[in-house]
Structure formats: structure tokens, C-alpha cells
Design an enzyme around this catalytic site. Structure first.
Site, PDB file in Angstrom:
ATOM      1  N   ARG A  87       0.229   4.481  18.444  1.00  0.00           N
ATOM      2  CA  ARG A  87       1.125   4.589  17.286  1.00  0.00           C
ATOM      3  C   ARG A  87       0.530   3.874  16.082  1.00  0.00           C
ATOM      4  O   ARG A  87       0.782   4.271  14.946  1.00  0.00           O
ATOM      5  CB  ARG A  87       2.471   3.938  17.608  1.00  0.00           C
ATOM      6  CG  ARG A  87       3.324   4.750  18.516  1.00  0.00           C
ATOM      7  CD  ARG A  87       4.713   4.168  18.572  1.00  0.00           C
ATOM      8  NE  ARG A  87       5.256   4.046  17.219  1.00  0.00           N
ATOM      9  CZ  ARG A  87       6.338   3.364  16.905  1.00  0.00           C
ATOM     10  NH1 ARG A  87       7.013   2.730  17.826  1.00  0.00           N
ATOM     11  NH2 ARG A  87       6.773   3.322  15.663  1.00  0.00           N
ATOM     12  N   LYS A 121      -1.206   1.901   8.227  1.00  0.00           N
ATOM     13  CA  LYS A 121      -0.101   2.726   8.727  1.00  0.00           C
ATOM     14  C   LYS A 121       1.148   2.508   7.872  1.00  0.00           C
ATOM     15  O   LYS A 121       1.797   3.463   7.456  1.00  0.00           O
ATOM     16  CB  LYS A 121       0.213   2.341  10.182  1.00  0.00           C
ATOM     17  CG  LYS A 121       1.511   2.905  10.707  1.00  0.00           C
ATOM     18  CD  LYS A 121       1.769   2.534  12.151  1.00  0.00           C
ATOM     19  CE  LYS A 121       2.452   1.213  12.353  1.00  0.00           C
ATOM     20  NZ  LYS A 121       3.902   1.194  12.057  1.00  0.00           N
ATOM     21  N   ASN A 122       1.467   1.232   7.605  1.00  0.00           N
ATOM     22  CA  ASN A 122       2.728   0.943   6.919  1.00  0.00           C
ATOM     23  C   ASN A 122       2.692   1.263   5.433  1.00  0.00           C
ATOM     24  O   ASN A 122       3.728   1.235   4.769  1.00  0.00           O
ATOM     25  CB  ASN A 122       3.140  -0.517   7.138  1.00  0.00           C
ATOM     26  CG  ASN A 122       3.650  -0.741   8.555  1.00  0.00           C
ATOM     27  OD1 ASN A 122       3.827   0.222   9.317  1.00  0.00           O
ATOM     28  ND2 ASN A 122       3.875  -1.993   8.908  1.00  0.00           N
ATOM     29  N   ARG A 147      17.651  -4.208  14.368  1.00  0.00           N
ATOM     30  CA  ARG A 147      17.092  -3.555  13.176  1.00  0.00           C
ATOM     31  C   ARG A 147      18.056  -2.592  12.479  1.00  0.00           C
ATOM     32  O   ARG A 147      17.853  -1.383  12.463  1.00  0.00           O
ATOM     33  CB  ARG A 147      15.780  -2.836  13.535  1.00  0.00           C
ATOM     34  CG  ARG A 147      14.730  -3.795  14.014  1.00  0.00           C
ATOM     35  CD  ARG A 147      13.410  -3.138  14.270  1.00  0.00           C
ATOM     36  NE  ARG A 147      12.628  -2.927  13.064  1.00  0.00           N
ATOM     37  CZ  ARG A 147      11.392  -2.434  13.070  1.00  0.00           C
ATOM     38  NH1 ARG A 147      10.830  -2.098  14.201  1.00  0.00           N
ATOM     39  NH2 ARG A 147      10.736  -2.269  11.950  1.00  0.00           N
ATOM     40  N   ASP A 156       3.951  -8.986  12.225  1.00  0.00           N
ATOM     41  CA  ASP A 156       3.122  -7.998  12.926  1.00  0.00           C
ATOM     42  C   ASP A 156       1.810  -8.583  13.462  1.00  0.00           C
ATOM     43  O   ASP A 156       1.043  -7.868  14.105  1.00  0.00           O
ATOM     44  CB  ASP A 156       2.825  -6.799  12.002  1.00  0.00           C
ATOM     45  CG  ASP A 156       4.033  -5.904  11.818  1.00  0.00           C
ATOM     46  OD1 ASP A 156       5.042  -6.107  12.524  1.00  0.00           O
ATOM     47  OD2 ASP A 156       3.975  -4.992  10.972  1.00  0.00           O
ATOM     48  N   CYS A 199      16.080  -0.850  19.062  1.00  0.00           N
ATOM     49  CA  CYS A 199      14.621  -0.878  19.003  1.00  0.00           C
ATOM     50  C   CYS A 199      14.185  -2.038  19.869  1.00  0.00           C
ATOM     51  O   CYS A 199      14.925  -3.016  20.017  1.00  0.00           O
ATOM     52  CB  CYS A 199      14.241  -1.077  17.544  1.00  0.00           C
ATOM     53  SG  CYS A 199      12.593  -1.662  17.258  1.00  0.00           S
TER      54      CYS A 199
END
Ligand code: UD1
Length: 428
Positions: free
Chosen positions: A405, A22-23, A129, A313, A124
């Protein structure tokens, strides 16, 4: 909203195909703004965040074609993006607030068109952030930066020019924004203290295919020689190391054995070292990585750091694993200030965790018990799914939106390896 039900206690065995990252996909999609030629991406994961980025790019005038929906047993799809004309330079609040990574259009837009208006992301769940480092980098490249009614307004009517950008803190999307912008700046740009995450490397490699000149890829010092134009390219997205790390921990927490097809050990280095210390073996196979936990799971200490350190993460997932290990573990979060939201939910499942500022002391317990839980971010949600796989009884995870997501067909992938797990559709 849908929920996921897990009946814990099943041992996971089998093979799981790791999806595209995803990133890496998000900045690669944004990179399509840098050229008027088509950018063809394959192995793009089917995720809500990708849909959000695609609709943002669509609003900016990028023409997007999808060819090849995920085939049975395989993941990934092809996307062709063509930004012949950038017809709009505004990333609106309603999309940016859904997904902070929308900020990734800032650098490419201002580099290509000389102007960008991107909503400030706002707060967030995992911390404040800020995006000051993104703005500072573009200012260094000669853009005039203003804040106007909640929007960042960047202008460089005569184009960007190369400069030295020194990041005081390692920032992944900040490095990506600066690198993309610098590919079309006049002259040479140096980025000092650049992020070295595999997703940054994947983006840099695709930019090189597009005609960019970048030295030092994979190091903390990038040197970019700007070009007048970039061209189209074909690129396959790197496998998702966070998904791979999550499934490695799913194997460990159920005392199972999973082969993670496509996973790369060099992308999981520090997580693999800690898992080894905890009693989990990870070996390379011809197709990926084989993960198993044969003996007793032991507590291990971790501290999150930029790559190649332990990724923030994977912190929540590691905490779920350590909550049933023998002995104690100290888990320290150094990247985000509020990334322990999974702790109260894990405690509801019987975990023994105390927080001291940015550290959590996890004392392993022999058993977790299923409960109805929910989380407010993606990685926290998946850590509850891992806990549910090991727990006695049923766990219901609400707000599945967060899982969608960032995890492609999570319940299907795990159920195919023996998990008793299903999605419960919300009543219409
Ligand atoms: C990216 C990842 C996210 C991951 C994070 C850290 C994407 C789309 N998201 O997020 O999954 O958790 O890296 O590995 O790739 N900071 C500032 N000012 C800025 C930018 C960042 O102070 O302008 C701070 C942040 O608050 C944080 C630290 O720098 O404390 C690192 O954040 P950063 O690497 O920028 O995270 P993201 O790129 O947003």
C-alpha cells in the site's frame, strides 16, 4: 497472500531512489476533480493505494491515462487525469473501507458539482479516526451535511462560500479537503490551525498552478480566495519523506551507509535530530541525503506530533531501531490511540518493550532473532522488516499487502543495497 523473507545481518550500502510521496499523490489525484482540464502528475509512486484512488476517480468519471511505467533503476510514472464531466458523485463503501484517504474526494466533489456522497470510512487498525473535522469544515463553507445509511451526503446546490475554518486538532487530510473545496468557493476562506506537512504544501503549490489563490502556504494559517474555475496543470510529486526516513533507519539498524536520492533534509527535520542524538549521521549531498551509523547506536526519546514534529508514520520504524540501541528510549504516540500493534510482534523477535498508556518504554537488547510475524497496518509492517534486517536468522513477514500500500518495490530497493530479502509468492 505473498510474504517477504529476510535473512538478517547484512549491512546495507548503496543508493536508493526515493519515490514520490503517497500522501501527496492521493490528494493531488483527487484535485483533478476540481477542473475540466487535464492535470498531469509525474513521479507518481506505483502503489496499491494509488490504484485504489485511481479506480475511485474512474468511477466518478475521471479519464485517466498512464504514460511511462517505471523505468529500470528509477521510480515514478506519469498520470494524466481529466475530469471533463463528473458523472457520478458517490464514493462507495467497498473502496472507502479499503482506503480511508478516499475521503479526499469529498471536498473537490461538492465544490465542483454541488453534491457528494462519500461512505463513512468506519474503524481502522490504528484508531477510530473520525471525519467530523472534514464534515465541520464543509459545513462552514455552506454545505448541508447529512449522514444517510452510512454515507456522508453533502449538498451545496448554490455553491460554497468562503468562511473561517478553525480546526481544533491539526488534521492533514481535513486541511487538504477544506483547502481544495475553498479554491472554488465564493469569496475568501481562512483555515486556522492548518496542517503544515510537506504533502499539504505540495498540494497547495499544485492548486496555485491550477489557478488557485492561496496565501500562507507552509504556515498554520491559509488564506484562500475562491475562483469560478481552475485550469489544468503539470506537477511533479514531492519525494516521500516517510520512505526516506524508513530507509535512513534501515541504514542505521544495519550499521550501513545509504544515499537517499531525492530525500530532503527540511522534510525530515525532527526525525533527523532524533537520529543524530541516537548516533546516526545525516548529511546533505548533491543528490539527496547520506545516512550512516558508524558508532554505537544510543537510545533516544521521541514524541509524535504534527509537522514539523516527529511523524507518527515513522514511530514504528524508530521503535524497531531503538529496540537494539544501547540504553532505554521512551516513545510516546500522541496522534493515534492504537498505534503500537508492532510491539507484540517486535517482542516475539526478542525486543524488550513495555507499554504504559500512550508511551512505550524500549530497553535496548543486544540482538533480535528472526521470527514469522505479521502486522495490521503499513508502518507497523515496515518496522518488522527493519527489525528483520538486523535480526539473527530468518524473518518472514506475512500480509505483505500492507507494505504494498505504501512502499514501492521495498524488497527490490533494499536487496539492491545488500539486503538478503525476497518476496515469496503465495500459491495460486
Ligand atoms: C494523514 C496521513 C497519515 C498520517 C496522519 C498523521 C494521508 C493520506 N494520511 O492521515 O499517513 O499518519 O495524517 O500525520 O495523508 N481527527 C479527528 N477528526 C477528523 C480528522 C482527524 O478527530 O475529522 C483526528 C484523528 O483521529 C487523529 C488526528 O486528528 O487523532 C490527526 O489525524 P489526521 O491528520 O486527520 O490524519 P489523516 O489525515 O487521516
Amino acid at each position: 497472500m505473498d510474504s517477504i523473507r529476510i535473512r538478517g545481518g547484512q549491512t546495507l550500502r548503496g543508493k536508493i531512489h526515493i519515490s514520490g510521496a503517497k500522501n501527496a499523490s492521493l490528494p493531488l489525484l483527487a484535485a483533478s476533480l476540481l477542473t475540466d482540464e487535464p492535470l498531469a502528475l509525474s513521479n507518481v509512486p506505483h502503489l496499491v493505494d494509488i490504484v485504489t484512488m485511481a479506480s475511485l476517480l474512474g468511477q466518478l468519471g475521471v479519464d485517466i491515462k498512464l504514460n511511462g511505467m517505471p523505468a529500470a533503476g528509477r521510480t515514478g510514472r506519469r498520470m494524466e487525469l481529466k475530469a471533463s464531466n463528473v458523472s457520478n458523485i458517490t464514493a462507495p463503501y467497498d473502496l472507502v473501507r479499503k482506503m480511508r484517504a478516499s475521503i479526499l474526494v469529498l471536498g473537490p466533489l461538492v465544490a465542483r458539482t454541488g453534491e457528494a456522497r462519500v461512505s463513512l470510512p468506519g474503524g481502522c487498525a490504528i484508531g477510530s479516526r473520525p471525519v467530523d473535522l472534514h464534515m465541520g469544515a464543509l459545513r462552514k463553507l455552506g454545505a448541508e451535511m447529512e449522514l444517510d445509511s452510512g454515507y456522508i451526503h453533502a449538498r451545496a446546490p448554490h455553491g460554497l462560500r468562503g468562511a473561517e475554518i478553525v480546526f481544533p486538532t491539526v488534521t492533514v487530510t481535513g486541511t487538504e479537503n477544506a483547502m481544495m473545496a475553498a479554491t472554488l468557493a465564493k469569496g475568501e476562506t481562512t483555515i486556522v490551525n492548518a496542517a503544515r506537512e510537506p504533502e499539504v504544501v505540495d498540494l497547495a503549490q499544485c492548486l496555485v498552478k491550477m489557478g488557485a489563490e492561496i496565501d500562507g502556504i507552509g504556515s498554520d494559517r491559509l488564506r484562500i480566495t475562491g475562483k469560478d474555475k481552475l485550469r489544468g496543470a503539470i506537477h511533479s510529486i514531492v519525494p516521500d519523506r516517510i520512505e526516506a526516513g524508513t530507509f535512513a533507519m534501515a541504514a542505521a539498524i544495519t550499521e550501513g551507509e545509504l544515499e537517499l536520492i531525492g530525500a530532503k533534509l527540511e522534510h525530515l527535520n525532527s526525525a533527523a535530530i532524533v537520529l543524530n542524538e541516537a548516533g546516526v549521521t545525516i548529511t546533505e549531498t548533491s543528490e539527496g541525503l547520506l545516512v550512516k551509523c558508524a558508532g554505537i547506536l544510543r537510545g533516544a526519546d521521541i514524541m509524535t506530533e504534527p509537522f514539523p514534529g516527529f511523524p507518527t508514520d515513522l514511530q514504528a520504524q524508530m521503535m524497531a531501531l531503538m529496540s537494539i540501541a544501547s540504553g532505554a528510549s521512551m516513545i510516546t504516540e500522541t496522534i493515534f490511540e492504537n498505534r503500537f500493534m508492532h510491539v507484540p510482534e517486535l517482542r516475539r523477535m526478542g525486543a524488550n518493550i513495555t507499554i504504559h498508556n500512550s508511551s512505550a518504554l524500549v530497553r535496548g537488547v543486544p540482538i533480535l532473532r528472526g521470527a514469522e510475524v505479521m502486522a495490521t497496518d503499513l508502518r507497523a509492517s515496515v518496522s518488522l522488516a527493519l527489525a528483520g534486517l538486523a535480526a539473527k536468522g530468518d524473518t518472514i513477514i506475512n500480509r505483505v499487502y500492507h507494505l504494498d500500500r505504501g512502499y514501492e518495490r521495498l524488497e527490490e530497493k533494499l536487496a539492491a543495497c545488500g539486503a538478503d530479502m525476497e518476496r515469496i509468492k503465495a500459491a495460486a
